[in-house]
Write a protein that holds these residues in place. Structure first.
Motif, short mmCIF file in Angstrom:
data_model
loop_
_atom_site.label_atom_id
_atom_site.label_comp_id
_atom_site.label_asym_id
_atom_site.label_seq_id
_atom_site.Cartn_x
_atom_site.Cartn_y
_atom_site.Cartn_z
N GLU A 168 83.25 52.70 23.92
CA GLU A 168 84.34 52.09 24.66
C GLU A 168 84.11 52.15 26.17
O GLU A 168 84.32 51.17 26.89
CB GLU A 168 85.67 52.77 24.31
CG GLU A 168 86.12 52.56 22.87
CD GLU A 168 86.37 51.10 22.55
OE1 GLU A 168 86.87 50.37 23.44
OE2 GLU A 168 86.06 50.68 21.42
N LYS A 169 83.62 53.30 26.66
CA LYS A 169 83.45 53.44 28.11
C LYS A 169 82.33 52.55 28.64
O LYS A 169 82.35 52.15 29.79
CB LYS A 169 83.21 54.90 28.48
CG LYS A 169 81.96 55.52 27.90
CD LYS A 169 81.89 57.00 28.27
CE LYS A 169 80.68 57.69 27.68
NZ LYS A 169 80.66 59.14 27.96
N TYR A 170 81.34 52.24 27.80
CA TYR A 170 80.25 51.38 28.26
C TYR A 170 80.67 49.91 28.30
O TYR A 170 80.10 49.12 29.03
CB TYR A 170 79.03 51.55 27.36
CG TYR A 170 78.52 52.97 27.34
CD1 TYR A 170 78.16 53.61 28.52
CD2 TYR A 170 78.44 53.68 26.15
CE1 TYR A 170 77.73 54.93 28.51
CE2 TYR A 170 78.00 54.99 26.14
CZ TYR A 170 77.65 55.60 27.32
OH TYR A 170 77.22 56.90 27.31
N LEU A 171 81.69 49.56 27.51
CA LEU A 171 82.17 48.18 27.48
C LEU A 171 83.23 47.91 28.54
O LEU A 171 83.57 46.75 28.77
CB LEU A 171 82.72 47.85 26.09
CG LEU A 171 81.67 47.70 24.98
CD1 LEU A 171 82.35 47.59 23.62
CD2 LEU A 171 80.80 46.48 25.23
N ALA A 172 83.73 48.94 29.19
CA ALA A 172 84.78 48.76 30.20
C ALA A 172 84.26 47.90 31.35
O ALA A 172 83.25 48.22 31.98
CB ALA A 172 85.24 50.11 30.73
N GLY A 173 84.94 46.80 31.61
CA GLY A 173 84.57 45.91 32.70
C GLY A 173 83.44 44.95 32.40
O GLY A 173 83.06 44.14 33.26
N VAL A 174 82.89 45.01 31.19
CA VAL A 174 81.77 44.12 30.83
C VAL A 174 82.28 42.70 30.62
O VAL A 174 83.27 42.46 29.92
CB VAL A 174 81.06 44.63 29.56
CG1 VAL A 174 80.08 43.59 29.03
CG2 VAL A 174 80.34 45.94 29.84
N THR A 175 81.62 41.75 31.26
CA THR A 175 82.02 40.34 31.15
C THR A 175 81.06 39.52 30.30
O THR A 175 81.41 38.43 29.87
CB THR A 175 82.09 39.71 32.55
OG1 THR A 175 80.81 39.80 33.17
CG2 THR A 175 83.13 40.41 33.41
N GLU A 176 79.86 40.06 30.08
CA GLU A 176 78.87 39.30 29.32
C GLU A 176 77.88 40.27 28.67
O GLU A 176 77.56 41.31 29.23
CB GLU A 176 78.12 38.33 30.25
CG GLU A 176 77.28 37.30 29.52
CD GLU A 176 76.75 36.24 30.49
OE1 GLU A 176 76.35 35.17 30.03
OE2 GLU A 176 76.74 36.50 31.71
N VAL A 177 77.40 39.92 27.48
CA VAL A 177 76.39 40.71 26.79
C VAL A 177 75.24 39.78 26.40
O VAL A 177 75.45 38.79 25.70
CB VAL A 177 76.97 41.39 25.52
CG1 VAL A 177 75.87 42.17 24.79
CG2 VAL A 177 78.13 42.29 25.86
N ILE A 178 74.05 40.11 26.87
CA ILE A 178 72.85 39.38 26.49
C ILE A 178 72.12 40.20 25.44
O ILE A 178 71.89 41.40 25.64
CB ILE A 178 71.91 39.13 27.68
CG1 ILE A 178 72.67 38.51 28.85
CG2 ILE A 178 70.72 38.27 27.26
CD1 ILE A 178 73.28 37.18 28.56
N THR A 179 71.76 39.59 24.31
CA THR A 179 71.13 40.31 23.21
C THR A 179 69.80 39.67 22.83
O THR A 179 69.69 38.44 22.79
CB THR A 179 72.05 40.34 21.98
OG1 THR A 179 73.22 41.11 22.29
CG2 THR A 179 71.36 40.95 20.77
N VAL A 180 68.81 40.52 22.56
CA VAL A 180 67.52 40.07 22.03
C VAL A 180 67.21 40.92 20.79
O VAL A 180 67.08 42.14 20.90
CB VAL A 180 66.38 40.22 23.05
CG1 VAL A 180 65.04 39.80 22.44
CG2 VAL A 180 66.67 39.40 24.30
N PRO A 181 67.11 40.29 19.61
CA PRO A 181 66.78 41.06 18.41
C PRO A 181 65.27 41.31 18.32
O PRO A 181 64.46 40.47 18.71
CB PRO A 181 67.24 40.14 17.28
CG PRO A 181 67.11 38.75 17.85
CD PRO A 181 67.40 38.87 19.33
N ILE A 182 64.90 42.49 17.83
CA ILE A 182 63.50 42.84 17.58
C ILE A 182 63.36 43.12 16.09
O ILE A 182 64.01 44.03 15.55
CB ILE A 182 63.06 44.09 18.37
CG1 ILE A 182 63.43 43.97 19.85
CG2 ILE A 182 61.57 44.34 18.17
CD1 ILE A 182 62.67 42.93 20.61
N THR A 183 62.53 42.34 15.42
CA THR A 183 62.30 42.53 13.99
C THR A 183 61.03 43.32 13.77
O THR A 183 59.97 42.97 14.30
CB THR A 183 62.18 41.17 13.27
OG1 THR A 183 63.37 40.42 13.50
CG2 THR A 183 61.98 41.36 11.78
N ILE A 184 61.13 44.43 13.01
CA ILE A 184 59.97 45.25 12.69
C ILE A 184 59.53 44.93 11.26
O ILE A 184 60.33 45.04 10.32
CB ILE A 184 60.29 46.75 12.79
CG1 ILE A 184 60.90 47.08 14.14
CG2 ILE A 184 59.03 47.58 12.56
CD1 ILE A 184 61.35 48.52 14.26
#
Length: 314
Positions: A137-153
């Protein structure tokens, strides 16, 4: 700024280093998918993450994010690749935590060092680990955007890189990966087998691996320290003939310990260990007198041979 630009500027060095370290430290093969924008409202903690705070022109958190089963498989593979033994743990215990920490520290250390070689207006904190869903929860406070890159092993599953953005204000710039292996020991006289060797690293796993490689080479008079301040005292009291010294440690870093050891008048040959390839740091250590610099990771199939190349004193 576009997803593509953020991916190239911030995430690319981390992703590239994670794939390289995955291969080097586990012999597993990973492949990065396309970057995309995640929904902040739908973003969920998967169970295990290595994080680094980003400050300056970009304010946010970069996160290497795993499902527990993926983290366990990677941790088992790190242990197996380092010690050439079969590991089949089914939950994250102390040994797997050390293995995952070593993998995460290597990736974050090398990636942030690469970023630091460019005049960019942002900095990264030391890596830390999140195991508890309530911490998210504390890491998401104030976050306006999330960029994600999946890594497949291949044969294992997925992990993800997430860039949690609170604010961004900087110019787009391309970054490419720079490979580095170490600075060799220029001496030619091999350290005698009865010499006393001090291993200094806050990772018990790294000390265990180094001890194993040294035993393979015929060195058995080995003592250990888990912090730079302890190493200073042990050099004074035990007078080792050779010293392997990690740079980044919890209480006192290796470069500071090295300076104190030299100030005490000891000329013990020292080889530094680090996943960080910062040239300023390297030159600072060289100015104190070192016999080489090994850049992690070290792995079982080449570990003894690499160590052998550094065990020279004149």
């Amino acid at each position: 700024m576009s997803v593509e630009a953020l991916h190239k500027v911030i995430l690319y060095p981390f992703i590239n280093e994670s794939l390289a370290s995955l291969k080097a430290m586990t012999n597993l093969i990973g492949e990065a998918g396309e970057a995309f924008v995640d929904s902040v409202d739908d973003f969920r903690f998967k169970g295990y993450a290595v994080c680094s705070q980003v400050t300056g022109g970009l304010d946010g958190v970069i996160m290497m994010h795993h499902y527990p089963e993926t983290a366990i498989a990677i941790g088992n593979s790190v242990c197996q690749h380092m010690f050439e033994e079969k590991y089949q743990y089914t939950e994250i215990n102390e040994e797997l935590s050390h293995a995952l920490a070593e993998w995460g520290n290597t990736i974050v250390g090398r990636s942030t060092d690469l970023h630091g070689r460019y005049s960019l207006d942002y900095k990264f904190s030391s890596p830390y680990f999140v195991h508890n869903v309530n911490d998210m929860e504390k890491y998401l406070a104030g976050v306006t955007e999330v960029i994600t890159v999946p890594i497949t092993i291949e044969g294992i599953g997925r992990y993800y890189f997430n860039l949690l953005i609170r604010k961004v204000e900087y110019q787009t710039i391309g970054i490419k990966r720079e490979a580095s292996t170490g600075i060799s020991n220029p001496h030619t006289q091999t350290l005698p087998l009865d010499s006393k060797i001090l291993l200094v690293d806050d990772s018990g796993m790294i000390r265990k691996a180094l001890r194993r490689y040294l035993l393979q080479l015929g060195y058995s008079n080995i003592i250990e320290a888990e912090d730079g301040s302890v190493a200073v005292t042990m050099v004074r009291d035990h007078k080792p003939d050779f010293l392997f010294l990690d740079v980044v440690m919890a209480q006192m870093n290796g470069d500071l310990a090295l300076a104190k050891i030299r100030a005490d008048g000891s000329n013990v040959p020292v080889v530094m260990l680090s996943s960080i390839t910062d040239q300023v740091l390297i030159k600072r250590c060289e100015s104190q007198g070192i016999s080489g610099f090994i850049f992690k990771p070290i792995k079982a199939d080449t570990g003894a041979e690499i160590i052998k190349q550094y065990l020279k004193i004149a």
